[in-house]
Design a protein around this motif. Structure first.
Motif, PDB file in Angstrom:
ATOM      1  N   THR A  33      -2.459   6.711  -2.344  1.00  0.00           N
ATOM      2  CA  THR A  33      -2.170   5.322  -1.966  1.00  0.00           C
ATOM      3  C   THR A  33      -0.720   4.981  -2.273  1.00  0.00           C
ATOM      4  O   THR A  33      -0.021   4.386  -1.451  1.00  0.00           O
ATOM      5  N   ALA A  37       1.984   4.117   0.591  1.00  0.00           N
ATOM      6  CA  ALA A  37       2.567   2.769   0.536  1.00  0.00           C
ATOM      7  C   ALA A  37       4.022   2.796   0.091  1.00  0.00           C
ATOM      8  O   ALA A  37       4.663   1.743   0.001  1.00  0.00           O
ATOM      9  N   LYS A  92       2.460  -8.760   0.249  1.00  0.00           N
ATOM     10  CA  LYS A  92       2.329  -7.867   1.401  1.00  0.00           C
ATOM     11  C   LYS A  92       2.196  -6.416   0.949  1.00  0.00           C
ATOM     12  O   LYS A  92       1.426  -5.652   1.536  1.00  0.00           O
ATOM     13  N   GLN A  93       2.949  -6.051  -0.081  1.00  0.00           N
ATOM     14  CA  GLN A  93       2.834  -4.703  -0.636  1.00  0.00           C
ATOM     15  C   GLN A  93       1.430  -4.457  -1.166  1.00  0.00           C
ATOM     16  O   GLN A  93       0.843  -3.394  -0.950  1.00  0.00           O
ATOM     17  N   LEU A  96      -1.158  -4.086   1.708  1.00  0.00           N
ATOM     18  CA  LEU A  96      -1.019  -2.770   2.337  1.00  0.00           C
ATOM     19  C   LEU A  96      -1.620  -1.691   1.444  1.00  0.00           C
ATOM     20  O   LEU A  96      -2.400  -0.842   1.907  1.00  0.00           O
ATOM     21  N   ALA A  97      -1.272  -1.718   0.153  1.00  0.00           N
ATOM     22  CA  ALA A  97      -1.784  -0.707  -0.779  1.00  0.00           C
ATOM     23  C   ALA A  97      -3.299  -0.794  -0.910  1.00  0.00           C
ATOM     24  O   ALA A  97      -3.991   0.231  -0.972  1.00  0.00           O
ATOM     25  N   PHE A  99      -5.546  -1.932   1.327  1.00  0.00           N
ATOM     26  CA  PHE A  99      -6.224  -1.436   2.529  1.00  0.00           C
ATOM     27  C   PHE A  99      -6.130   0.086   2.622  1.00  0.00           C
ATOM     28  O   PHE A  99      -7.081   0.750   3.062  1.00  0.00           O
ATOM     29  N   ILE A 100      -5.007   0.654   2.198  1.00  0.00           N
ATOM     30  CA  ILE A 100      -4.894   2.118   2.144  1.00  0.00           C
ATOM     31  C   ILE A 100      -5.888   2.682   1.144  1.00  0.00           C
ATOM     32  O   ILE A 100      -6.550   3.699   1.402  1.00  0.00           O
TER      33      ILE A 100
END
Length: 277
Positions: A33, A37, A92-93, A96-97, A99-100
């Motif tokens: 992850t 990311a 936002k970071q 993203l992390a 969902f990964i």
């Protein structure tokens, strides 16, 4: 050995496998992850998060609630694991992390489930299929992970040898030697000399030549450059010589742009491949 001792032994082995499987798989998921990311990897944070994941795995069998609610709790636990493991500063970071992390969790979970059919023995207990084995599936996942990681590092090491060179910059009679990345994507051309523009570390340049007011240099120009982090206005000047030390080729009156490189990179200059070929 009595029945009680056999049951105790079976429980000890089961607990060891729970620890091993959950810790290894959580570590792999969180490590991947961070890589995907593009976040800094701090192993102590990932280890701390894995310990929390193992503790939650122990508690899960004792939580007697509806499956939907338990699923939501597991999703929320994922939020905690990601927050503890990764140094995230922006929402936002984090999204993203997260969902990964969820994607990799389902992906690796499916792989583990599929591997059970290959490495474990199927048995029918109370009309349902179960699998029993003394070999943790996580070890297979770990072996594949280590193999891919080492292979990727080896590939990058071999590839990087073709992308770097040593250069020397001569300016006002002083020489500075740097490790340069040969970048095929650097297509910037100086409008005056029609030569490729090279990027040099601002800190290395100032360390060698001093804090010069480049605007007093007759060759000084501003360069508007688009990078992955946005558009930047760079200071550029013409230097006396730029020498490619590997093939001893010399470029006179080469234009350089001063750039703030990431200190973690193993190069402090970027030149166009057209200057090497």
């Amino acid at each position: 050995m009595g029945l009680g001792a056999k049951l105790l032994l079976a429980m000890v082995v089961y607990i060891e496998y729970v620890i091993l499987d959950n810790f290894i798989i959580d570590f792999i998921i969180l490590f991947c992850t961070a890589k995907l990311a593009k976040l800094e990897i701090k192993k102590w944070r990932i280890f701390a998060s894995c310990i929390l994941g193992v503790a939650f795995a122990f508690l899960t069998p004792y939580i007697s609630i509806h499956n939907v609610i338990l699923f939501i709790i597991k999703l929320l636990m994922g939020v905690i694991l990601v927050y503890v493991a990764l140094p995230i500063k922006r929402i936002k970071q984090f999204l993203l992390a997260y969902f990964i992390f969820i994607f990799l969790t389902f992906l690796i979970g499916g792989i583990c489930y599929g591997l059970q059919g290959f490495v474990q023995t199927a048995q029918i207990v109370d009309g349902a299929f179960t699998y029993t084995s003394e070999f943790p599936v996580s070890l297979i996942i770990l072996a594949v992970f280590v193999f891919v990681l080492l292979g990727n590092n080896l590939y990058n090491a071999i590839k990087s040898k073709k992308k770097f060179t040593r250069i020397a910059v001569l300016y006002n009679g002083v020489k500075l030697q740097l490790n340069a990345l040969i970048d095929s994507g650097n297509q910037l051309i100086d409008g005056q000399t029609k030569l490729p523009i090279s990027f040099l570390s601002r800190s290395e340049f100032i360390k060698k030549f001093g804090a010069i007011d480049f605007r007093h240099d007759a060759t000084y120009e501003n360069l508007l450059c688009k990078t992955i982090t946005g558009t930047k206005l760079l200071d550029t000047i013409l230097i006396d010589k730029l020498i490619i030390l590997d093939n001893n080729s010399t470029i006179l009156n080469a234009r350089i742009a001063l750039y703030d490189f990431d200190c973690r990179q193993n190069f402090n200059a970027i030149i166009s491949e057209n200057m090497v070929n």
